[in-house]
Design a protein around this motif. Structure first.
Motif, PDB file in Angstrom:
ATOM      1  N   GLN A   1      79.846  27.485  76.703  1.00 32.44           N
ATOM      2  CA  GLN A   1      78.723  27.059  77.538  1.00 32.44           C
ATOM      3  C   GLN A   1      79.025  27.296  79.009  1.00 32.44           C
ATOM      4  OE1 GLN A   1      77.517  23.001  76.920  1.00 32.44           O
ATOM      5  NE2 GLN A   1      75.720  23.171  78.223  1.00 32.44           N
ATOM      6  N   GLY A   2      78.087  27.941  79.702  1.00 32.57           N
ATOM      7  CA  GLY A   2      78.240  28.224  81.115  1.00 32.57           C
ATOM      8  C   GLY A   2      79.150  29.397  81.424  1.00 32.57           C
ATOM      9  N   LYS A   3      79.642  30.091  80.382  1.00 34.98           N
ATOM     10  CA  LYS A   3      80.546  31.219  80.575  1.00 34.98           C
ATOM     11  C   LYS A   3      79.926  32.495  80.005  1.00 34.98           C
ATOM     12  CE  LYS A   3      84.683  28.319  80.268  1.00 34.98           C
ATOM     13  NZ  LYS A   3      85.949  28.063  79.536  1.00 34.98           N
ATOM     14  N   THR A   4      80.572  33.607  80.277  1.00 28.98           N
ATOM     15  CA  THR A   4      80.196  34.863  79.629  1.00 28.98           C
ATOM     16  C   THR A   4      80.721  34.833  78.200  1.00 28.98           C
ATOM     17  OG1 THR A   4      80.197  36.151  81.669  1.00 28.98           O
ATOM     18  CG2 THR A   4      80.497  37.359  79.614  1.00 28.98           C
ATOM     19  N   LEU A   5      79.841  35.049  77.236  1.00 30.13           N
ATOM     20  CA  LEU A   5      80.234  35.098  75.833  1.00 30.13           C
ATOM     21  C   LEU A   5      80.084  36.535  75.352  1.00 30.13           C
ATOM     22  CD1 LEU A   5      81.017  33.915  73.102  1.00 30.13           C
ATOM     23  CD2 LEU A   5      78.613  33.297  72.750  1.00 30.13           C
TER      24      LEU A   5
ATOM     25  N   PHE B   1      74.507  30.082  77.905  1.00 34.14           N
ATOM     26  CA  PHE B   1      75.610  30.980  78.243  1.00 34.14           C
ATOM     27  C   PHE B   1      75.285  31.639  79.579  1.00 34.14           C
ATOM     28  CE2 PHE B   1      75.061  31.337  73.526  1.00 34.14           C
ATOM     29  CZ  PHE B   1      76.133  30.532  73.176  1.00 34.14           C
ATOM     30  N   LYS B   2      76.291  31.815  80.406  1.00 30.95           N
ATOM     31  CA  LYS B   2      76.060  32.504  81.670  1.00 30.95           C
ATOM     32  C   LYS B   2      75.561  33.921  81.400  1.00 30.95           C
ATOM     33  CE  LYS B   2      78.382  33.958  85.923  1.00 30.95           C
ATOM     34  NZ  LYS B   2      79.679  33.969  86.659  1.00 30.95           N
ATOM     35  N   LYS B   3      76.167  34.561  80.397  1.00 26.39           N
ATOM     36  CA  LYS B   3      75.767  35.907  79.993  1.00 26.39           C
ATOM     37  C   LYS B   3      76.187  36.098  78.550  1.00 26.39           C
ATOM     38  CE  LYS B   3      76.193  40.781  81.397  1.00 26.39           C
ATOM     39  NZ  LYS B   3      76.889  41.718  82.329  1.00 26.39           N
ATOM     40  N   LEU B   4      75.349  36.775  77.764  1.00 27.72           N
ATOM     41  CA  LEU B   4      75.671  37.050  76.373  1.00 27.72           C
ATOM     42  C   LEU B   4      75.725  38.561  76.169  1.00 27.72           C
ATOM     43  CD1 LEU B   4      76.214  35.925  73.551  1.00 27.72           C
ATOM     44  CD2 LEU B   4      73.753  36.002  73.118  1.00 27.72           C
ATOM     45  N   VAL B   5      76.915  39.047  75.815  1.00 29.10           N
ATOM     46  CA  VAL B   5      77.154  40.481  75.634  1.00 29.10           C
ATOM     47  C   VAL B   5      77.414  40.741  74.157  1.00 29.10           C
ATOM     48  CG1 VAL B   5      78.607  42.444  76.256  1.00 29.10           C
ATOM     49  CG2 VAL B   5      78.165  40.631  77.936  1.00 29.10           C
ATOM     50  N   LEU B   6      76.765  41.753  73.602  1.00 28.34           N
ATOM     51  CA  LEU B   6      77.020  42.150  72.217  1.00 28.34           C
ATOM     52  C   LEU B   6      77.597  43.553  72.180  1.00 28.34           C
ATOM     53  CD1 LEU B   6      76.898  41.861  69.149  1.00 28.34           C
ATOM     54  CD2 LEU B   6      74.503  42.620  69.243  1.00 28.34           C
ATOM     55  N   LEU B   7      78.826  43.666  71.664  1.00 24.25           N
ATOM     56  CA  LEU B   7      79.451  44.950  71.395  1.00 24.25           C
ATOM     57  C   LEU B   7      79.375  45.158  69.892  1.00 24.25           C
ATOM     58  CD1 LEU B   7      82.692  44.608  73.575  1.00 24.25           C
ATOM     59  CD2 LEU B   7      80.385  45.245  74.295  1.00 24.25           C
ATOM     60  N   TYR B   8      78.604  46.163  69.472  1.00 25.99           N
ATOM     61  CA  TYR B   8      78.312  46.320  68.052  1.00 25.99           C
ATOM     62  C   TYR B   8      78.577  47.749  67.615  1.00 25.99           C
ATOM     63  CZ  TYR B   8      75.466  46.415  63.757  1.00 25.99           C
ATOM     64  OH  TYR B   8      75.024  46.578  62.470  1.00 25.99           O
ATOM     65  N   GLY B   9      79.406  47.898  66.589  1.00 26.43           N
ATOM     66  CA  GLY B   9      79.746  49.219  66.105  1.00 26.43           C
ATOM     67  C   GLY B   9      79.536  49.358  64.609  1.00 26.43           C
ATOM     68  N   ALA B  10      79.229  50.571  64.182  1.00 28.14           N
ATOM     69  CA  ALA B  10      79.072  50.884  62.764  1.00 28.14           C
ATOM     70  C   ALA B  10      79.574  52.302  62.529  1.00 28.14           C
ATOM     71  CB  ALA B  10      77.610  50.744  62.329  1.00 28.14           C
ATOM     72  N   ARG B  11      79.728  52.660  61.271  1.00 26.88           N
ATOM     73  CA  ARG B  11      80.217  54.004  60.965  1.00 26.88           C
ATOM     74  C   ARG B  11      79.168  55.070  61.268  1.00 26.88           C
ATOM     75  NH1 ARG B  11      82.481  53.349  54.968  1.00 26.88           N
ATOM     76  NH2 ARG B  11      80.555  52.119  54.854  1.00 26.88           N
ATOM     77  N   THR B  12      77.921  54.801  60.867  1.00 21.00           N
ATOM     78  CA  THR B  12      76.841  55.770  61.056  1.00 21.00           C
ATOM     79  C   THR B  12      75.619  55.072  61.623  1.00 21.00           C
ATOM     80  OG1 THR B  12      75.888  55.462  58.847  1.00 21.00           O
ATOM     81  CG2 THR B  12      77.661  57.093  59.070  1.00 21.00           C
ATOM     82  N   LYS B  13      74.662  55.868  62.099  1.00 17.01           N
ATOM     83  CA  LYS B  13      73.433  55.324  62.665  1.00 17.01           C
ATOM     84  C   LYS B  13      72.656  54.515  61.640  1.00 17.01           C
ATOM     85  CE  LYS B  13      69.254  56.881  65.106  1.00 17.01           C
ATOM     86  NZ  LYS B  13      68.512  58.084  65.572  1.00 17.01           N
ATOM     87  N   GLU B  14      72.679  54.966  60.377  1.00 13.23           N
ATOM     88  CA  GLU B  14      71.935  54.275  59.319  1.00 13.23           C
ATOM     89  C   GLU B  14      72.506  52.895  59.021  1.00 13.23           C
ATOM     90  OE1 GLU B  14      71.042  58.277  59.592  1.00 13.23           O
ATOM     91  OE2 GLU B  14      73.049  57.457  59.133  1.00 13.23           O
ATOM     92  N   GLU B  15      73.752  52.666  59.398  1.00 13.75           N
ATOM     93  CA  GLU B  15      74.398  51.388  59.100  1.00 13.75           C
ATOM     94  C   GLU B  15      74.277  50.374  60.232  1.00 13.75           C
ATOM     95  OE1 GLU B  15      78.189  51.868  56.573  1.00 13.75           O
ATOM     96  OE2 GLU B  15      77.952  53.823  57.541  1.00 13.75           O
ATOM     97  N   LEU B  16      73.630  50.738  61.330  1.00 11.62           N
ATOM     98  CA  LEU B  16      73.345  49.767  62.389  1.00 11.62           C
ATOM     99  C   LEU B  16      72.223  48.849  61.913  1.00 11.62           C
ATOM    100  CD1 LEU B  16      73.436  52.050  65.564  1.00 11.62           C
ATOM    101  CD2 LEU B  16      75.094  50.269  64.977  1.00 11.62           C
TER     102      LEU B  16
ATOM    103  N   PRO C   1      87.710  37.735  83.282  1.00 11.27           N
ATOM    104  CA  PRO C   1      88.494  37.315  82.116  1.00 11.27           C
ATOM    105  C   PRO C   1      88.673  35.806  81.997  1.00 11.27           C
ATOM    106  CG  PRO C   1      89.534  39.176  83.210  1.00 11.27           C
ATOM    107  CD  PRO C   1      88.437  38.714  84.111  1.00 11.27           C
ATOM    108  N   GLN C   2      88.826  35.130  83.119  1.00  7.47           N
ATOM    109  CA  GLN C   2      89.069  33.687  83.081  1.00  7.47           C
ATOM    110  C   GLN C   2      87.812  32.878  82.776  1.00  7.47           C
ATOM    111  OE1 GLN C   2      92.240  32.527  83.180  1.00  7.47           O
ATOM    112  NE2 GLN C   2      92.728  34.722  83.214  1.00  7.47           N
ATOM    113  N   GLN C   3      86.660  33.513  82.844  1.00  4.07           N
ATOM    114  CA  GLN C   3      85.392  32.843  82.566  1.00  4.07           C
ATOM    115  C   GLN C   3      84.672  33.500  81.382  1.00  4.07           C
ATOM    116  OE1 GLN C   3      84.198  29.991  84.025  1.00  4.07           O
ATOM    117  NE2 GLN C   3      86.234  29.926  84.959  1.00  4.07           N
ATOM    118  N   THR C   4      85.478  34.021  80.451  1.00  6.88           N
ATOM    119  CA  THR C   4      84.916  34.747  79.312  1.00  6.88           C
ATOM    120  C   THR C   4      85.451  34.171  78.008  1.00  6.88           C
ATOM    121  OG1 THR C   4      84.628  36.802  80.550  1.00  6.88           O
ATOM    122  CG2 THR C   4      84.814  36.994  78.163  1.00  6.88           C
ATOM    123  N   VAL C   5      84.562  34.048  77.033  1.00  7.29           N
ATOM    124  CA  VAL C   5      84.921  33.646  75.667  1.00  7.29           C
ATOM    125  C   VAL C   5      84.508  34.777  74.738  1.00  7.29           C
ATOM    126  CG1 VAL C   5      84.517  31.966  73.817  1.00  7.29           C
ATOM    127  CG2 VAL C   5      84.673  31.191  76.197  1.00  7.29           C
ATOM    128  N   VAL C   6      85.328  35.047  73.722  1.00  7.80           N
ATOM    129  CA  VAL C   6      85.094  36.173  72.810  1.00  7.80           C
ATOM    130  C   VAL C   6      85.000  35.668  71.379  1.00  7.80           C
ATOM    131  CG1 VAL C   6      85.998  38.357  71.932  1.00  7.80           C
ATOM    132  CG2 VAL C   6      86.339  37.744  74.346  1.00  7.80           C
TER     133      VAL C   6
END
Length: 281
Positions: free
Chosen positions: A113-117, A143-158, A204-209
């Motif tokens: 809460q209140g941090k970058t997630l 959340f201060k900011k919500l970032v999604l890093l999302y990967g898949a093998r192929t485009k069809e699997e997103l 980094p000090q204000q980030t949760v992963v």
């Protein structure tokens, strides 16, 4: 006469739900939208899971993928990988399914809460993180900011791309996508999801992963965030192994001293860091 002792709910007792909708998400992934037969509310925390079954088809542990504030609609996203998920995939609208849960420890949202997630998802690891996006949409500013890093093998699997693109357009999430290998018509990033980390700006000090996906991906993602000076206590991983009872009795999901069904599935990285490096554990 003395007052009778209250009856404790049986954690092994399944409740009947009805399929309101079934959606094909990819060639091997589908979602079931469920309501209880009596439309009773179902409360859960992001990151928890249910045991889901069909009549005569066995039972499987599946994370909850829906909106935690919508207590009347339960969403499960499943990949067809075995007898149970093949059985569930034969079901159609209005068919019954049976649910036990919710179980396990979910994502520690209060710590973010209140941090970058930053959410790191690989393939079918996305659905357990979706409740956090719903939460961010309903509680702007949590959340201060919500970032999604999302990967898949192929485009069809997103998975869930229309939803994710809509959330990005509405500034709910900062969306970053990657494919392991190039696909026709793909002009975006190519590489593992871990290679996206260096493309994001964060304190980094204000980030949760929060990480969810293959264990090897989570291990290297956590290591990379450590390299970027994110405190180890701010990194969390969701582990999935062979859960059978969901209450820590059968031992099928044991990982060293932990039972993933009750001690997890979400763990602080510092607790499991060494375990993730042991081959065949």
């Amino acid at each position: 006469m003395d007052n009778p002792m209250p009856i404790e709910p049986n954690p092994l007792f399944p409740w009947m739900f009805i399929i309101e909708e079934k959606r094909k998400e990819s060639p091997t992934v589908f979602s079931l939208y469920l309501r209880s037969v009596d439309d009773q509310p179902f409360d859960f925390s992001p990151g928890q899971f249910n045991m889901i079954s069909a009549i005569g088809g066995g039972e499987a542990a599946i994370s909850i993928a829906g909106d935690p504030t919508d207590t009347h609609l339960l969403i499960h996203t499943l990949r067809i990988v075995g007898n149970v998920t093949r059985s569930l995939n034969t079901l159609q609208k209005k068919d019954p399914v049976f649910i036990r849960g919710p179980y396990g420890k979910g994502w520690p949202t209060e710590q973010a809460q209140g941090k970058t997630l930053i959410l790191v998802a690989g393939g079918i690891g996305l659905p357990p993180l979706l409740p956090l996006i719903y939460k961010a949409k309903k509680q702007r500013g949590y959340f201060k900011k919500l970032v999604l890093l999302y990967g898949a093998r192929t485009k069809e699997e997103l998975l869930f791309m229309p939803f994710l693109e809509k959330m990005a357009q509405e500034k709910v999430i900062d969306l970053h996508l990657s494919l392991d290998r190039p696909s026709p018509g793909w002009n975006g990033h190519v590489g593992t999801v871990i290679t996206l980390i260096s493309t994001v700006q964060f304190d980094p000090q204000q980030t949760v992963v929060f990480c969810c996906g293959p264990e090897i991906m989570m291990r290297f993602a956590a290591r990379e965030f450590e390299r970027w000076k994110v405190p180890k206590e701010n990194i969390f991983c969701s582990l999935e192994r062979n859960m059978k009872c969901a209450i820590g009795i059968c031992g099928h999901c044991q990982l060293s001293a932990y039972f993933l069904c009750k001690d997890g599935p979400v763990f602080p990285y510092e607790k499991i860091q060494k375990l993730l490096t042991i081959e065949e554990l």
